[in-house]
Design a protein around this motif. Structure first.
Motif, PDB file in Angstrom:
ATOM      1  N   ILE A  62       5.654  11.722  21.772  1.00 47.69           N
ATOM      2  CA  ILE A  62       6.059  10.550  22.549  1.00 47.69           C
ATOM      3  C   ILE A  62       7.523  10.222  22.272  1.00 47.69           C
ATOM      4  CG2 ILE A  62       5.612   8.111  23.006  1.00 47.69           C
ATOM      5  CD1 ILE A  62       3.360   9.925  23.931  1.00 47.69           C
ATOM      6  N   GLY A  63       7.929  10.322  20.993  1.00 49.23           N
ATOM      7  CA  GLY A  63       9.300  10.023  20.620  1.00 49.23           C
ATOM      8  C   GLY A  63      10.306  10.972  21.225  1.00 49.23           C
ATOM      9  N   SER A  64       9.900  12.190  21.525  1.00 57.71           N
ATOM     10  CA  SER A  64      10.818  13.136  22.159  1.00 57.71           C
ATOM     11  C   SER A  64      11.176  12.698  23.571  1.00 57.71           C
ATOM     12  CB  SER A  64      10.207  14.546  22.182  1.00 57.71           C
ATOM     13  OG  SER A  64       9.115  14.624  23.095  1.00 57.71           O
ATOM     14  N   ALA A  65      10.332  11.846  24.162  1.00 55.41           N
ATOM     15  CA  ALA A  65      10.592  11.336  25.512  1.00 55.41           C
ATOM     16  C   ALA A  65      11.225   9.950  25.474  1.00 55.41           C
ATOM     17  CB  ALA A  65       9.294  11.294  26.322  1.00 55.41           C
ATOM     18  N   CYS A  66      10.757   9.076  24.567  1.00 54.99           N
ATOM     19  CA  CYS A  66      11.331   7.730  24.436  1.00 54.99           C
ATOM     20  C   CYS A  66      10.862   7.106  23.130  1.00 54.99           C
ATOM     21  CB  CYS A  66      10.938   6.852  25.616  1.00 54.99           C
ATOM     22  SG  CYS A  66      11.616   5.173  25.499  1.00 54.99           S
ATOM     23  N   LEU A  67      11.801   6.839  22.238  1.00 59.26           N
ATOM     24  CA  LEU A  67      11.447   6.257  20.940  1.00 59.26           C
ATOM     25  C   LEU A  67      10.950   4.825  21.072  1.00 59.26           C
ATOM     26  CD1 LEU A  67      14.277   7.608  18.615  1.00 59.26           C
ATOM     27  CD2 LEU A  67      11.842   8.125  18.451  1.00 59.26           C
ATOM     28  N   ALA A  68      11.471   4.081  22.023  1.00 60.36           N
ATOM     29  CA  ALA A  68      11.018   2.701  22.196  1.00 60.36           C
ATOM     30  C   ALA A  68       9.541   2.663  22.562  1.00 60.36           C
ATOM     31  CB  ALA A  68      11.852   2.003  23.274  1.00 60.36           C
TER      32      ALA A  68
ATOM     33  N   ILE B 235      18.055  13.863  10.355  1.00 62.71           N
ATOM     34  CA  ILE B 235      18.090  15.044  11.226  1.00 62.71           C
ATOM     35  C   ILE B 235      18.095  14.631  12.694  1.00 62.71           C
ATOM     36  CG2 ILE B 235      16.602  16.925  12.057  1.00 62.71           C
ATOM     37  CD1 ILE B 235      16.053  17.585   9.098  1.00 62.71           C
ATOM     38  N   GLY B 236      17.357  13.574  13.025  1.00 59.08           N
ATOM     39  CA  GLY B 236      17.383  13.074  14.399  1.00 59.08           C
ATOM     40  C   GLY B 236      18.788  12.700  14.827  1.00 59.08           C
TER      41      GLY B 236
ATOM     42  N   VAL C 282       7.588   7.506  10.657  1.00 58.74           N
ATOM     43  CA  VAL C 282       8.998   7.309  11.024  1.00 58.74           C
ATOM     44  C   VAL C 282       9.729   8.647  10.973  1.00 58.74           C
ATOM     45  CG1 VAL C 282      11.140   6.108  10.470  1.00 58.74           C
ATOM     46  CG2 VAL C 282       8.953   4.932  10.198  1.00 58.74           C
ATOM     47  N   GLY C 283       9.376   9.486   9.995  1.00 62.17           N
ATOM     48  CA  GLY C 283       9.937  10.837   9.963  1.00 62.17           C
ATOM     49  C   GLY C 283       9.584  11.612  11.224  1.00 62.17           C
ATOM     50  N   ALA C 284       8.368  11.388  11.718  1.00 64.97           N
ATOM     51  CA  ALA C 284       7.953  12.038  12.968  1.00 64.97           C
ATOM     52  C   ALA C 284       8.732  11.469  14.162  1.00 64.97           C
ATOM     53  CB  ALA C 284       6.452  11.868  13.181  1.00 64.97           C
ATOM     54  N   PHE C 285       9.016  10.154  14.142  1.00 65.82           N
ATOM     55  CA  PHE C 285       9.902   9.581  15.165  1.00 65.82           C
ATOM     56  C   PHE C 285      11.247  10.297  15.153  1.00 65.82           C
ATOM     57  CE2 PHE C 285       7.899   5.048  15.003  1.00 65.82           C
ATOM     58  CZ  PHE C 285       7.007   5.399  15.992  1.00 65.82           C
ATOM     59  N   GLY C 286      11.800  10.480  13.933  1.00 67.12           N
ATOM     60  CA  GLY C 286      13.087  11.164  13.811  1.00 67.12           C
ATOM     61  C   GLY C 286      13.023  12.585  14.328  1.00 67.12           C
ATOM     62  N   THR C 287      11.910  13.262  14.046  1.00 63.04           N
ATOM     63  CA  THR C 287      11.711  14.615  14.561  1.00 63.04           C
ATOM     64  C   THR C 287      11.658  14.599  16.083  1.00 63.04           C
ATOM     65  OG1 THR C 287      10.395  15.067  12.571  1.00 63.04           O
ATOM     66  CG2 THR C 287      10.291  16.688  14.344  1.00 63.04           C
TER      67      THR C 287
END
Length: 500
Positions: free
Chosen positions: A110-116, A436-437, A303-308
């Motif tokens: 999901i974060g790869s499309a939109c973090l919000a 990394i993000g 949160v690390g997965a959000f960054g990924t």
């Protein structure tokens, strides 16, 4: 060649075998059903991205820029319709019971499309995880079933965590720092409950949530030893919403101010307080830190997965640009320097993913969901009908003895080494993935040049969204210090952490 005692001695030398090879120990113990389940979760996330998020993410970002008071209820209702707010609630509490590690892979997608939009879903589980880490079984059962009921009647019931204060952010996430911070949210013990006075700020999903897990303090002179965790419902007398922060990124997920003025919270909504801690083997201070570590060891992996996800989003935007743009007579993707840069971005994504995956392995062995991943328990809950589980377990959860048993098992049963191992890896995943993000965002903008600054290209939005990841759930500086405290300092008695 080597004796058993020598094997034990050498593998306990720094770095300890148990600290650095969680996946090696965890993988053989995992139920095979988790793999199939995780693949399903990833597929659902990709379908949701295609049908819901990608067509609307940029438009929502612009709308929030033009009208910061707007609340994205349409998206929250759509996520509720898809069942995301109960997907990782255990079946015994009315949820769907998907394995917890799969959520990290979900929010990466999901974060790869939109973090919000990823945060609009993920931060609900930060609130839920904060509740479950008190091991107050009656309240866990009550609030989880409220969430499940909200899904059935198509009225989303979200849970937020209210911990940050105007004068204390990072301070409240480390008991070593709590007494140094300017903490002002006071929980005064009165007859039949507590009276709260104070303000919480930067509370993600605050205006959208039905329940708020509030961390206040019964003695502001010594907050580290007087934490009080309360469940406060929207609409409670004395509780109101203040401003919504005007953020640079993640505009679609509101950051709210919560104001408490003589807000009475009855005893039956007190998740944990100094009196309840009595009888556990650790001190009030150490038990409060253990509860926070239970939460953050799991959620910092998220949160690390959000960054990924941010790193992936930046990579995918740059890859699309390179595959369509002609430079010096040939496609950019056919220039070796661009190929090397794209390979470097791909490598960064893989490294970030490995850190949050390893953290999940650590939590599966030693953290908050270790019991749920044991094969008999996993398959029992997976295949047992939900109605039967509710009929059998729900009445039991109301009994005070269940809370005592779970706290004894989960809190007294967790060793200091296990706390440090999960907390240290949580911090490692958080600052590694989020840094990394940001790095991949910079690389994408470098490759795309002026085109990367256009809103309709998406790259600049990913960078704005990703920057916040380095701040919440403890700044990346604090997380580096926490990793040092948990995984390095133990071998050096002379080392002092959080002393400046």
């Amino acid at each position: 060649m080597i004796s058993r005692s020598e094997i034990k001695t050498y593998t306990n030398m720094s770095p300890k075998f148990d600290d650095i090879f969680c996946s090696l120990q965890s993988a053989p113990k995992l139920p095979k059903g988790m793999i199939k389940e995780t693949k399903k979760v990833i597929a659902i996330a990709r379908k949701f991205n295609k049908e819901v998020i990608r067509p609307h993410a940029l438009a929502l970002d612009l709308k929030m820029h033009e009208n910061p008071e707007f609340l994205p209820w349409d998206f929250v209702e759509k996520a509720n319709e898809w069942g995301f707010y109960t997907m990782w609630i255990p079946k015994i509490f009315g949820g769907k019971g998907y394995n917890m590690p799969s959520m990290s892979y979900f929010v990466e997608e999901i974060g790869s499309a939109c973090l919000a939009m990823a945060n609009l879903i993920g931060v609900h589980y930060l609130g839920l995880c904060s509740l479950t880490s008190t091991w107050h079984m009656r309240l866990i059962n009550r609030l989880c079933r409220d969430v499940a009921a909200g899904e059935k009647i198509q009225t989303p019931c979200l849970i937020s965590l209210a911990i940050t204060e105007p004068g204390a952010g990072t301070d409240v996430e480390e008991m070593d720092l709590a007494d140094k911070g300017n903490i002002t949210c006071h929980a005064e013990k009165i007859t039949d409950g507590y009276r709260i006075n104070g303000t919480k700020i930067f509370i993600s999903n605050g205006h959208l949530s039905t329940w708020h897990i509030v961390i206040a303090y019964s003695d502001l002179d010594k907050p580290s030893e007087n934490s009080v965790v309360l469940a406060v419902k929207t609409g409670t007398k004395g509780f109101s919403f203040g401003r919504k922060e005007r953020k640079m990124g993640q505009k679609g997920c509101p950051a709210s101010e919560l104001i408490f003025k003589d807000c009475f919270v009855p005893d039956d909504q007190i998740c944990l307080d100094p009196q309840q801690i009595q009888g556990l083997k650790r001190s009030k201070r150490d038990t409060a830190m253990q509860m926070i570590d239970y939460v953050l060891a799991a959620t910092r992996a998220g949160v690390g997965a959000f960054g990924t996800g941010a790193a992936r989003g930046a990579y995918e935007v740059a890859l699309k640009f390179a595959s369509e743009t002609v430079v010096a007579g040939k496609l950019l993707i056919n220039h070796e320097w661009a190929q090397c840069m794209l390979a470097e971005m791909y490598k960064n994504i893989a490294m970030a993913r490995l850190t949050y995956a390893e953290t999940n392995y650590a939590n599966g062995l030693y953290g908050s969901f270790r019991e749920m991943q044991k094969k008999p328990m996993y398959y029992y809950y997976k295949f047992m009908p939900a109605k039967w589980l509710e009929k059998m377990f729900s009445p039991m959860m109301d009994k005070p003895m269940m809370t005592k048993l779970f706290r004894k098992k989960q809190m007294d049963g967790q060793t200091d080494d296990e706390i440090h191992r999960t907390s240290g890896w949580g911090s490692l995943a958080k600052f590694s993935g989020t840094d990394i993000g940001i790095k991949n965002c910079h690389m994408a903008l470098e490759m795309m040049g002026q085109a990367g600054l256009r809103h309709d290209r998406g790259a600049e939005k990913i960078l704005r969204d990703a920057k916040l990841l380095q701040i919440y759930e403890g700044t990346n500086q604090l997380n580096r210090l926490n990793l040092f405290k948990c995984l390095i300092a133990g071998d050096f008695p002379q080392a002092v952490v959080f002393d400046e």
